[in-house]
Design an enzyme around this catalytic site. Structure first.
Site, PDB file in Angstrom:
ATOM      1  N   GLN A   1       3.604 -60.973   9.454  1.00  0.00           N
ATOM      2  CA  GLN A   1       3.237 -62.342   9.820  1.00  0.00           C
ATOM      3  C   GLN A   1       4.019 -62.784  11.063  1.00  0.00           C
ATOM      4  O   GLN A   1       5.234 -62.653  11.128  1.00  0.00           O
ATOM      5  CB  GLN A   1       3.510 -63.287   8.634  1.00  0.00           C
ATOM      6  CG  GLN A   1       3.064 -64.708   8.846  1.00  0.00           C
ATOM      7  CD  GLN A   1       1.541 -64.882   8.934  1.00  0.00           C
ATOM      8  OE1 GLN A   1       0.770 -64.073   8.425  1.00  0.00           O
ATOM      9  NE2 GLN A   1       1.100 -65.937   9.606  1.00  0.00           N
TER      10      GLN A   1
ATOM     11  N   ASP B   1      -4.431 -56.228  11.913  1.00  0.00           N
ATOM     12  CA  ASP B   1      -4.460 -57.388  12.811  1.00  0.00           C
ATOM     13  C   ASP B   1      -5.151 -57.033  14.133  1.00  0.00           C
ATOM     14  O   ASP B   1      -5.606 -57.916  14.855  1.00  0.00           O
ATOM     15  CB  ASP B   1      -3.031 -57.820  13.162  1.00  0.00           C
ATOM     16  CG  ASP B   1      -2.477 -58.900  12.243  1.00  0.00           C
ATOM     17  OD1 ASP B   1      -3.252 -59.799  11.871  1.00  0.00           O
ATOM     18  OD2 ASP B   1      -1.273 -58.840  11.928  1.00  0.00           O
TER      19      ASP B   1
ATOM     20  N   LYS C   1      -3.238 -64.951   1.948  1.00  0.00           N
ATOM     21  CA  LYS C   1      -3.762 -63.607   2.216  1.00  0.00           C
ATOM     22  C   LYS C   1      -3.612 -62.731   0.973  1.00  0.00           C
ATOM     23  O   LYS C   1      -4.531 -61.989   0.602  1.00  0.00           O
ATOM     24  CB  LYS C   1      -3.022 -63.001   3.424  1.00  0.00           C
ATOM     25  CG  LYS C   1      -3.403 -63.686   4.740  1.00  0.00           C
ATOM     26  CD  LYS C   1      -2.492 -63.360   5.915  1.00  0.00           C
ATOM     27  CE  LYS C   1      -2.895 -64.198   7.140  1.00  0.00           C
ATOM     28  NZ  LYS C   1      -2.035 -64.027   8.313  1.00  0.00           N
TER      29      LYS C   1
END
Ligand code: GUN
Length: 297
Positions: free
Chosen positions: A96, A119, A52
């Site tokens: 994460q 997200d 990412k």
């Protein structure tokens, strides 16, 4: 002929469009910023986060990365999130998952400013998605919508079966498929570990989205001819390779390929889209927070 869907190619197209948006923002003195936070010793999570960050670098998004020891108290993670919430250079925050067991996942998701929640996991953003007014669509399901659109797979009026009910993929995927509009209007069934006869459901599906995290649980015998198969699984299984493992999906590729009209491989299917859509959401976050208009791909 079965189409093997090239996720790298579709991801690259979207990334090019997001890079153009990033250029527009930078020309207006706003550099989109994405902060990733890793609180885990898991090798796969480390790999995903570094991918990412690499994507950010490639398209001109500023990356910020924080690592917290997995045995630190939850409070350390919360205060890092608080700092990032208050930092105007950071437009998107991604913690994460999974976080360690002693950290309450829901508390983490609720701590992130919903405007920076790229997200799309904060309850406010989940609520907006369900209501049909999404701010940030979760990256993997949104990427799957892009894959279906690019592959020319119509969802309207089709029977879609989502295998798996995770907050990250299964639930938001089903919610996107039932919305009005492009990429939606599908008759959607969500299957999970308590589903009585999974094969009966998948055999009756036009589109199967496998997102249960169980290696090769769906094989060709569970599919009908002409099905579109999207494999979200990225499972490390022991193998006699240099690394000691290989990656397999939730779908047994070789037998599924004999039935499918189109199928995503692992790796190189859904994975690249997850990252591309994270870049998309970060550019969108910078646009929403700065008031500068961009045209997202
Ligand atoms: N872990 C696996 N997939 C994801 C994702 O899309 N976002 C975050 N934050 N963690 C993940």
């Amino acid at each position: 002929m079965t189409t093997i869907i090239d996720g790298n190619e579709i991801g690259d197209q979207i990334t090019d469009g997001v890079a153009a948006c990033t250029d527009t923002l930078i020309s207006e003195d706003v550099t989109p910023g994405l902060a990733t936070v890793l609180m885990s010793d898991d090798g796969a999570s480390e790999t995903y986060v570094s991918m990412k960050q690499q994507a950010c670098e490639e398209i001109g998004i500023e990356g910020f990365h924080h690592e917290i020891n997995a045995d630190e108290p939850a409070e350390t993670l919360f205060s890092t999130i608080d700092e990032l919430n208050g930092d105007p250079a950071v437009h998107g925050i991604l913690v994460q998952m999974p976080v360690p067991d002693h950290v309450n996942k829901r508390d983490v998701l609720e701590r992130i400013d919903p405007m920076k929640d790229v997200d799309g996991f904060h309850p406010e953003n989940v609520g907006r998605l369900v209501a049909g007014n999404a701010r940030y669509k979760p990256c993997t399901p949104h990427g799957i919508q892009k894959i279906l659109a690019e592959t020319g797979v119509e969802t309207e009026g089709k029977d879609a079966v989502v295998v798996g009910r995770s907050d990250i993929v299964g639930k938001p995927m089903a919610n996107l498929l039932i919305q009005y509009g492009t990429g939606g209007n599908a008759t959607t069934t969500v299957c999970h570990s308590r589903t009585a006869d999974l094969a009966e459901k998948t055999r009756n599906a036009d589109i199967v989205i496998a997102a249960a995290g169980v290696p090769e649980m769906i094989d060709g015998s569970m599919l009908s001819e002409g099905t579109t198969v999207v494999d979200v699984g990225i499972n490390r299984v022991d193998a006699d390779t240099e690394k000691g493992y290989e990656l397999v999906g939730d779908v047994e590729f070789e037998s599924a390929k004999t039935k499918a009209d189109a199928i995503t491989p692992v790796p190189g299917g859904v994975g690249p889209l997850t990252i591309a859509m994270l870049m998309y959401n970060t550019a969108k976050a910078a646009s929403l927070q700065s008031g500068i208009d961009i045209t997202l791909p």
